[in-house]
Scaffold this motif. Structure first.
Motif, PDB file in Angstrom:
ATOM      1  N   GLU B 239       0.804  -1.074   0.060  1.00  0.00           N
ATOM      2  CA  GLU B 239      -0.081   0.107   0.071  1.00  0.00           C
ATOM      3  C   GLU B 239       0.750   1.346  -0.025  1.00  0.00           C
ATOM      4  OE1 GLU B 239      -3.101   0.571  -0.337  1.00  0.00           O
ATOM      5  OE2 GLU B 239      -4.119  -1.387  -0.017  1.00  0.00           O
ATOM      6  N   ALA B 240       1.803   1.378   0.996  1.00  0.00           N
ATOM      7  CA  ALA B 240       2.460   2.759   1.049  1.00  0.00           C
ATOM      8  C   ALA B 240       3.473   2.734   0.000  1.00  0.00           C
ATOM      9  CB  ALA B 240       3.072   2.616   2.652  1.00  0.00           C
ATOM     10  N   PHE B 241       4.505   1.694  -0.113  1.00  0.00           N
ATOM     11  CA  PHE B 241       5.428   1.828  -1.105  1.00  0.00           C
ATOM     12  C   PHE B 241       5.211   1.438  -2.626  1.00  0.00           C
ATOM     13  CE2 PHE B 241       8.918  -0.128  -3.278  1.00  0.00           C
ATOM     14  CZ  PHE B 241       9.683   0.994  -3.273  1.00  0.00           C
ATOM     15  N   GLY B 242       4.446   0.125  -2.587  1.00  0.00           N
ATOM     16  CA  GLY B 242       4.157  -0.404  -3.817  1.00  0.00           C
ATOM     17  C   GLY B 242       3.162   0.403  -4.934  1.00  0.00           C
ATOM     18  N   GLY B 267      15.110   4.532   1.676  1.00  0.00           N
ATOM     19  CA  GLY B 267      14.705   3.976   2.977  1.00  0.00           C
ATOM     20  C   GLY B 267      15.989   3.527   3.812  1.00  0.00           C
ATOM     21  N   SER B 268      15.884   3.057   5.178  1.00  0.00           N
ATOM     22  CA  SER B 268      17.035   2.757   5.677  1.00  0.00           C
ATOM     23  C   SER B 268      17.510   1.598   4.951  1.00  0.00           C
ATOM     24  CB  SER B 268      16.480   2.105   7.119  1.00  0.00           C
ATOM     25  OG  SER B 268      15.680   0.918   7.081  1.00  0.00           O
ATOM     26  N   ASP B 269      18.973   1.412   5.558  1.00  0.00           N
ATOM     27  CA  ASP B 269      20.092   0.384   4.791  1.00  0.00           C
ATOM     28  C   ASP B 269      19.315  -1.045   4.618  1.00  0.00           C
ATOM     29  OD1 ASP B 269      21.498   2.355   4.122  1.00  0.00           O
ATOM     30  OD2 ASP B 269      22.866   1.939   5.892  1.00  0.00           O
ATOM     31  N   ALA B 374      -2.983   7.746   0.642  1.00  0.00           N
ATOM     32  CA  ALA B 374      -3.347   9.054  -0.149  1.00  0.00           C
ATOM     33  C   ALA B 374      -1.909   9.771  -0.215  1.00  0.00           C
ATOM     34  CB  ALA B 374      -4.356   9.931   0.363  1.00  0.00           C
ATOM     35  N   GLY B 375      -1.110   9.413  -1.291  1.00  0.00           N
ATOM     36  CA  GLY B 375       0.250  10.064  -1.638  1.00  0.00           C
ATOM     37  C   GLY B 375       1.067   9.457  -0.378  1.00  0.00           C
ATOM     38  N   GLU B 376       1.804  10.296   0.267  1.00  0.00           N
ATOM     39  CA  GLU B 376       2.775   9.837   1.080  1.00  0.00           C
ATOM     40  C   GLU B 376       2.306   9.188   2.317  1.00  0.00           C
ATOM     41  OE1 GLU B 376       5.086  13.252   2.336  1.00  0.00           O
ATOM     42  OE2 GLU B 376       3.561  14.629   2.036  1.00  0.00           O
ATOM     43  N   ASN B 377       0.784   9.606   2.621  1.00  0.00           N
ATOM     44  CA  ASN B 377       0.210   9.148   3.949  1.00  0.00           C
ATOM     45  C   ASN B 377      -0.505   7.836   3.674  1.00  0.00           C
ATOM     46  OD1 ASN B 377       1.062  11.625   5.603  1.00  0.00           O
ATOM     47  ND2 ASN B 377      -0.526  12.475   3.962  1.00  0.00           N
ATOM     48  N   PHE B 378      -0.504   7.261   4.926  1.00  0.00           N
ATOM     49  CA  PHE B 378      -1.088   5.807   4.659  1.00  0.00           C
ATOM     50  C   PHE B 378      -1.916   5.738   6.068  1.00  0.00           C
ATOM     51  CE2 PHE B 378       3.187   4.754   6.094  1.00  0.00           C
ATOM     52  CZ  PHE B 378       2.817   3.988   7.326  1.00  0.00           C
ATOM     53  N   THR B 379      -2.937   4.685   6.100  1.00  0.00           N
ATOM     54  CA  THR B 379      -3.720   4.406   7.317  1.00  0.00           C
ATOM     55  C   THR B 379      -3.803   2.854   7.055  1.00  0.00           C
ATOM     56  OG1 THR B 379      -4.656   6.367   7.652  1.00  0.00           O
ATOM     57  CG2 THR B 379      -5.668   4.681   8.628  1.00  0.00           C
ATOM     58  N   PHE B 380      -3.660   2.129   8.090  1.00  0.00           N
ATOM     59  CA  PHE B 380      -3.810   0.599   8.194  1.00  0.00           C
ATOM     60  C   PHE B 380      -4.346   0.140   9.272  1.00  0.00           C
ATOM     61  CE2 PHE B 380       0.641   0.353   6.114  1.00  0.00           C
ATOM     62  CZ  PHE B 380       0.109   0.676   4.752  1.00  0.00           C
ATOM     63  N   GLY B 381      -5.413  -0.893   9.176  1.00  0.00           N
ATOM     64  CA  GLY B 381      -5.819  -1.583  10.406  1.00  0.00           C
ATOM     65  C   GLY B 381      -5.108  -2.739  10.798  1.00  0.00           C
ATOM     66  N   GLN B 408       8.973   8.913   5.915  1.00  0.00           N
ATOM     67  CA  GLN B 408       9.452   8.742   7.096  1.00  0.00           C
ATOM     68  C   GLN B 408       9.837   7.267   7.743  1.00  0.00           C
ATOM     69  OE1 GLN B 408      10.942  11.364   8.616  1.00  0.00           O
ATOM     70  NE2 GLN B 408      11.684   9.831  10.185  1.00  0.00           N
ATOM     71  N   THR B 409       8.437   6.572   7.293  1.00  0.00           N
ATOM     72  CA  THR B 409       8.575   5.202   7.813  1.00  0.00           C
ATOM     73  C   THR B 409       9.463   4.449   7.278  1.00  0.00           C
ATOM     74  OG1 THR B 409       5.952   5.550   7.887  1.00  0.00           O
ATOM     75  CG2 THR B 409       6.850   3.297   8.258  1.00  0.00           C
ATOM     76  N   MET B 410       9.829   4.596   5.802  1.00  0.00           N
ATOM     77  CA  MET B 410      10.761   3.806   5.092  1.00  0.00           C
ATOM     78  C   MET B 410      12.461   4.143   5.735  1.00  0.00           C
ATOM     79  SD  MET B 410      10.131   3.526   1.235  1.00  0.00           S
ATOM     80  CE  MET B 410      10.005   5.324   0.624  1.00  0.00           C
ATOM     81  N   LYS B 411      12.512   5.267   6.603  1.00  0.00           N
ATOM     82  CA  LYS B 411      13.612   5.485   7.298  1.00  0.00           C
ATOM     83  C   LYS B 411      13.436   4.947   8.719  1.00  0.00           C
ATOM     84  CE  LYS B 411      14.785   9.739   4.916  1.00  0.00           C
ATOM     85  NZ  LYS B 411      13.935  10.970   4.639  1.00  0.00           N
ATOM     86  N   ASP B 412      12.161   4.865   9.025  1.00  0.00           N
ATOM     87  CA  ASP B 412      11.835   4.166  10.482  1.00  0.00           C
ATOM     88  C   ASP B 412      12.017   2.641  10.581  1.00  0.00           C
ATOM     89  OD1 ASP B 412      12.173   6.755  11.768  1.00  0.00           O
ATOM     90  OD2 ASP B 412      10.026   7.092  11.774  1.00  0.00           O
ATOM     91  N   ILE B 413      11.931   1.925   9.606  1.00  0.00           N
ATOM     92  CA  ILE B 413      12.188   0.666   9.594  1.00  0.00           C
ATOM     93  C   ILE B 413      13.503   0.269  10.069  1.00  0.00           C
ATOM     94  CG2 ILE B 413      12.161  -1.565   8.459  1.00  0.00           C
ATOM     95  CD1 ILE B 413       9.803  -0.173   6.405  1.00  0.00           C
ATOM     96  N   ILE B 414      13.787  -0.261  11.211  1.00  0.00           N
ATOM     97  CA  ILE B 414      15.320  -0.479  11.604  1.00  0.00           C
ATOM     98  C   ILE B 414      15.925  -1.927  11.663  1.00  0.00           C
ATOM     99  CG2 ILE B 414      15.470   1.669  12.947  1.00  0.00           C
ATOM    100  CD1 ILE B 414      15.029   0.095  15.496  1.00  0.00           C
ATOM    101  N   MET B 415      14.721  -2.878  11.670  1.00  0.00           N
ATOM    102  CA  MET B 415      15.479  -4.227  11.741  1.00  0.00           C
ATOM    103  C   MET B 415      14.046  -5.105  10.752  1.00  0.00           C
ATOM    104  SD  MET B 415      16.363  -5.235  15.490  1.00  0.00           S
ATOM    105  CE  MET B 415      17.140  -6.984  15.382  1.00  0.00           C
ATOM    106  N   VAL B 416      14.659  -6.010  10.024  1.00  0.00           N
ATOM    107  CA  VAL B 416      13.954  -7.208   9.442  1.00  0.00           C
ATOM    108  C   VAL B 416      14.549  -8.312   9.773  1.00  0.00           C
ATOM    109  CG1 VAL B 416      13.341  -7.699   7.011  1.00  0.00           C
ATOM    110  CG2 VAL B 416      13.680  -5.310   7.446  1.00  0.00           C
ATOM    111  N   SER B 417      13.511  -9.236   9.976  1.00  0.00           N
ATOM    112  CA  SER B 417      13.631 -10.566  10.430  1.00  0.00           C
ATOM    113  C   SER B 417      13.927 -11.382   9.493  1.00  0.00           C
ATOM    114  CB  SER B 417      12.687 -10.955  11.344  1.00  0.00           C
ATOM    115  OG  SER B 417      11.462 -11.245  10.748  1.00  0.00           O
ATOM    116  N   ASN B 418      14.100 -12.831   9.570  1.00  0.00           N
ATOM    117  CA  ASN B 418      14.169 -13.918   8.711  1.00  0.00           C
ATOM    118  C   ASN B 418      13.334 -14.543   7.972  1.00  0.00           C
ATOM    119  OD1 ASN B 418      14.026 -15.132  10.821  1.00  0.00           O
ATOM    120  ND2 ASN B 418      15.885 -16.061  11.012  1.00  0.00           N
TER     121      ASN B 418
END
Lengths: 438, 454
Positions: B239-242, B267-269, B374-381, B408-418
């Motif tokens: 939704e937000a990126f794709g 986004g973050s590294d 809506a553009g850069e803003n998103f809302t999810f349940g 902002q959120t793409m930068k705030d994703i600081i860890m991704v699991s396996n």
């Protein structure tokens, strides 16, 4: 259609043939330029049969083979879907305006010219990214059943959508309108949008907390979808309505009156009969805050031991095609009675608070319970009765059965929006969450 | 059928034209509570013609063969009208001519399973929640949708492909006093009926959760560091990126197009996102899109840097970027638009427990419940969640809706699991519904998420 009905009558107790033929052309402008023109010409037939109190249902696009659609309906009888109701005998229908023949002559070229004209005005007076579209739609509905009903309706309309997008953000100010046939875009609508856009350039970050909130018609579906859920005969039957026992009780502020107005032919898409051939009537849902009625189709009316209110429609909230959807209860011509306040008076009453120009995520959350939690897209922040800027990353949340108890004032004008026509409504004490806390 | 379609195209005097004929078959079974409310199989069909003439591209959909001449005439007129009104003529990126018939491999073809067997399976699943008296309602159904497609272009392509989608699931509603809660349950896929078998544990598990939700606490409004589970993180990717990787969306949003340039660090590294609908046995799988272009695996983001985009032939030419084969229609009622296939955040090395340990205090939120952008803003349940205290799951929470800003959120994703998981059912609505929209992710840890509360 007649032949199919005759064939079906021979092998079952009751039968209904529904035919739907929509034709649409739409013109799309993106970034202030003509982007696409699409058109479609569709036809389809849906068959419902009842035998020994059980329902058979089938549909197709092209009746190439009547036996096949009838056989599909007979096969689905085997599932034993209950159908205790009878199809109605409808011979007289209200004499309504549903169609203006001049819509037939409207060309896509005329629609392109009008959107060009509006686009130029927006371009000269704003720095917005401009998204516009307009459409022409004509549809024929025919219903025949074994009781002797043989009715039809031709509906038509022209409509447009105008959007001014804040660059980069893609949240937007938008307005739409629909008419029986082509009309030039009202200048006051264009001016109002330009004024809104230019007065909300600054991005404001208000603090979290409870505040006054003005629901614009465009964001009203956040509330009306929850009311639609609570007052549907389907929710009553399924025991998921929190207001099932509240008929005759005051559930909202007394300023609030909500009704369904299918016969109001000031506007297009009027209906004299629903998709089951039941005559349509005005229906009062809420009167001065008191819950007056739920809305029914044939199926749920029978299950709940009452009569259909003429609200059996072949629609679903998520789209789909009419011929493939079984009729179910739906309110399609909802109106909220206007109040006495002009829009600028509402801002004065508000003094300080937020206008919900757009709401995101209204379809998620616990709809049956009446809860909502939506992102603003965008909100306009108001101080001293004036818009001082727009709000981006904020959410508003509450429960419709609380929010609509706190109505301060209602606008004096109706605007078209999803599933109806609404005025703006000013409510008190709505929770707003932002990244800023005290 | 190809001969009939070629005959229709021969009548079109244009620079390019294509025609798609589809027969769509579906089988639908629906229970509302104990009652079966719908059952049946149906077949519908129709045509879509697209015409490029004098720099304008227009489309028309019709269902009666006898309407073909009228339909083509209006599409031709509209194409010319577009050509006249735009400065830069529309052109299509060059693609190879393809003649192929492709039927996907099935593990149990749903067309060969009787409707009574399907009914008994759904009835069995539906009975699982209904055993508990606090479950007041269910909307549980089975749907299989079969698109049998024939596609011909004036360039000489002739493609026959089937898309076969099955799904079972719906909504379970619990009630105690005045409190109503619900939860979604689903399974399905693109490669056969086996996808909807053996779901008893899934239904039992969701029933337990929706009963637990009656005791859960409403989440408080505020800003929290959160772990999103794979379903929810996948919704973020979609939704937000794709949607902003879809060239037709940003094409006409100049400010966003400027920001989303290939090579930009957004986004973050730790953030890697790919769309790969070529993977067989996933919901999003297909071979050719509805422009006859073979779908390609497309890396969209690598180490936080934007590396690719999803295209139609028109936008690939406009952006001067590689074709990707992502122009897909819902069915014969629509001209194709750019859609994601199988989009996901790629897995990394940490485990879920390591994410919890790193979070310490915050929220763990689980399973998507609708989302909108809506553009850069998103809302999810989210369907439910847990408070996280000292790195451990504490009390259950409900009424979760989050909102945020894409960049902002793409930068705030600081860890991704396996632990990557892809969705088994989909339903992206971008004017048309794409039931094969597949997305996924591992668990992700995101800082500063705005929670709406109730």
């Amino acid at each position: 259609m007649e032949k199919l009905l005759e064939m079906a009558k021979k092998v079952c107790d009751q039968a209904e043939v529904y035919s739907y033929e929509p034709a649409t052309s739409s013109v799309l402008f993106e970034n202030a330029k003509l982007h696409d023109i699409e058109s479609s010409i569709h036809a389809g037939v849906s068959l419902r049969i009842i035998k020994d109190g059980k329902l058979g249902f089938a549909y197709t696009r092209n009746i190439l083979n009547r036996n096949e659609i009838l056989q599909n309906a007979l096969d689905s009888l085997k599932g034993k879907v209950e159908a205790e109701y009878d199809f109605p005998l409808t011979t007289e229908i209200s004499d309504l305006k549903t169609f203006d023949p001049s819509i037939e002559d409207l060309t896509t070229s005329r629609m392109v010219d009008e959107l060009c004209r509006i686009s130029e005005q927006f371009q000269s007076k704003t720095d917005a990214e401009i998204s516009l579209d307009s459409y022409k739609h004509i549809e024929k509905i025919m219903i025949m059943n074994s009781q002797g009903t043989d009715i039809n309706s031709k509906n038509g309309g022209f409509g447009f959508y105008l959007g001014l997008i804040f660059p980069g953000g893609a949240s937007s100010i938008s307005r739409s309108q629909s008419y029986f046939t082509f009309k030039k875009t009202p200048q006051n609508l264009v001016n109002e949008m330009i004024e809104f856009y230019n007065s909300s350039q600054k991005v404001i970050e208000p603090k979290s907390g409870k505040m006054k909130v003005l629901w614009m018609p465009k964001s009203m579906h956040t509330l009306t979808w929850r009311i639609l859920s609570g007052t549907s005969a389907k929710s009553i039957y399924e025991r998921i309505s929190p207001i099932a026992e509240k008929i005759g009780k005051k559930i909202f502020d007394e300023k609030l009156t909500i009704h369904d107005a299918p016969l109001d032919d000031k506007y297009p898409w009027t209906r004299a009969f629903d998709d089951e051939g039941v005559n349509c009537h005005p229906l009062s849902i809420i009167e001065n805050g008191v819950l007056k009625s739920f809305y029914y189709d044939l199926n749920f009316a029978k299950k709940l031991n009452t009569k259909s209110t003429g609200h059996g429609y072949r629609t679903s909230r998520w789209g789909g095609e009419a011929i493939g959807i079984k009729p179910n209860p739906n309110l399609t011509h909802l109106q909220i009675k206007p109040g006495n306040a002009s829009f600028s008076e509402l801002l004065k009453f508000m003094d300080k608070g937020m206008i919900i120009e757009g709401a995101m995520g209204a379809h998620s959350g616990n709809i049956p319970n009446g809860d909502y939690s939506v992102g603003v897209s965008p909100g306009f922040y108001v101080e001293n009765g004036e818009i001082i800027g727009r709000v981006k990353d904020a959410m508003i949340a509450g429960n419709v059965y609380d929010t609509l108890k706190n109505v301060i004032a209602i606008e004096d004008t109706l605007h078209p929006s999803w599933s109806g026509r609404f005025p703006a409504i000013l409510c008190d004490d709505v929770s707003v969450a932002t990244k800023k806390y005290d | 059928m190809f001969e009939k379609l070629k005959k229709i195209l021969q009548k079109v005097d244009a620079d390019y034209s294509d025609i798609r004929y589809e027969q769509k078959k579906d089988c639908v079974i629906t229970f509302n509570g104990k009652e079966l409310t719908r059952i049946g199989s149906n077949s519908t069909d129709g045509f879509v013609v697209r015409i490029l003439k004098n720099g304008g591209l227009s489309s028309v959909a019709f269902t009666k063969e006898t309407d073909a001449d009228t339909a083509i005439k209006s599409a031709l007129e509209n194409a010319v009208l577009i050509g006249k009104n735009i400065k830069k003529p529309i052109q299509l990126a060059k693609v190879p001519v393809v003649k192929e018939t492709f039927f996907p491999e099935m593990n149990e073809d749903p067309r060969k399973i009787t409707i009574s067997e399907k009914l008994e399976l759904v009835r069995k699943y539906n009975d699982i929640p209904l055993k508990n008296y606090k479950i007041v309602n269910t909307n549980i159904g089975y749907v299989d949708t079969i698109r049998e497609k024939y596609f011909v272009t004036s360039e000489g392509s002739e493609i026959r492909e089937d898309l076969i989608t099955t799904r079972v699931g719906g909504l379970i509603t619990s009630k105690e006093g005045n409190l109503i809660q619900n939860i979604r349950v689903s399974s399905g896929g693109s490669d056969g009926f086996y996808n909807v078998r053996n779901q008893e544990d899934n239904f039992a598990n969701k029933t337990r959760l929706v009963l637990d939700l009656l005791k859960a606490k409403p989440v408080k409004a505020g800003v929290f560091n959160c772990i999103l589970n794979p379903s929810l993180a996948g919704v973020f990717a979609h939704e937000a990126f794709g949607h902003f990787s879809e060239a037709d969306i940003i094409e006409t949003l100049p400010a966003m197009r400027q920001k989303m340039q290939i090579g930009s660090k957004l986004g973050s590294d730790v953030l890697n996102i790919i769309d790969d609908a070529t993977m067989p046995n996933q919901l999003g799988f297909y071979k050719y899109d509805d422009e006859g272009v073979a779908v390609r695996s497309t890396q969209l983001m690598k180490n936080g840097i934007l590396t690719g985009r999803l295209h139609s032939r028109r936008t690939a030419f406009e952006f001067d970027e590689p074709i990707s084969g992502h122009c897909v229609a819902e069915d014969y009622r629509f001209a194709p638009i750019i859609r994601m296939g199988t989009i996901y955040i790629e897995g990394s090395t940490p485990t879920f427990d390591e994410l919890l340990e790193s979070l310490q205090d915050g929220l763990y939120i689980v399973d998507a419940k609708g989302g909108q952008t809506a553009g850069e803003n998103f809302t999810f349940g989210a369907q439910y969640g847990y408070v996280v205290k000292d790195g451990k799951l504490a009390g259950m929470i409900r009424d979760i809706n989050i909102s945020g800003n894409l960049y902002q959120t793409m930068k705030d994703i600081i860890m991704v699991s396996n632990d990557l998981v892809l969705t088994k059912t989909g339903g992206c609505g971008k004017g048309q519904t794409n039931i094969r929209s597949c997305h996924g992710a591992p668990h992700i840890l995101v800082n500063n998420v705005v929670m709406g509360g109730v």
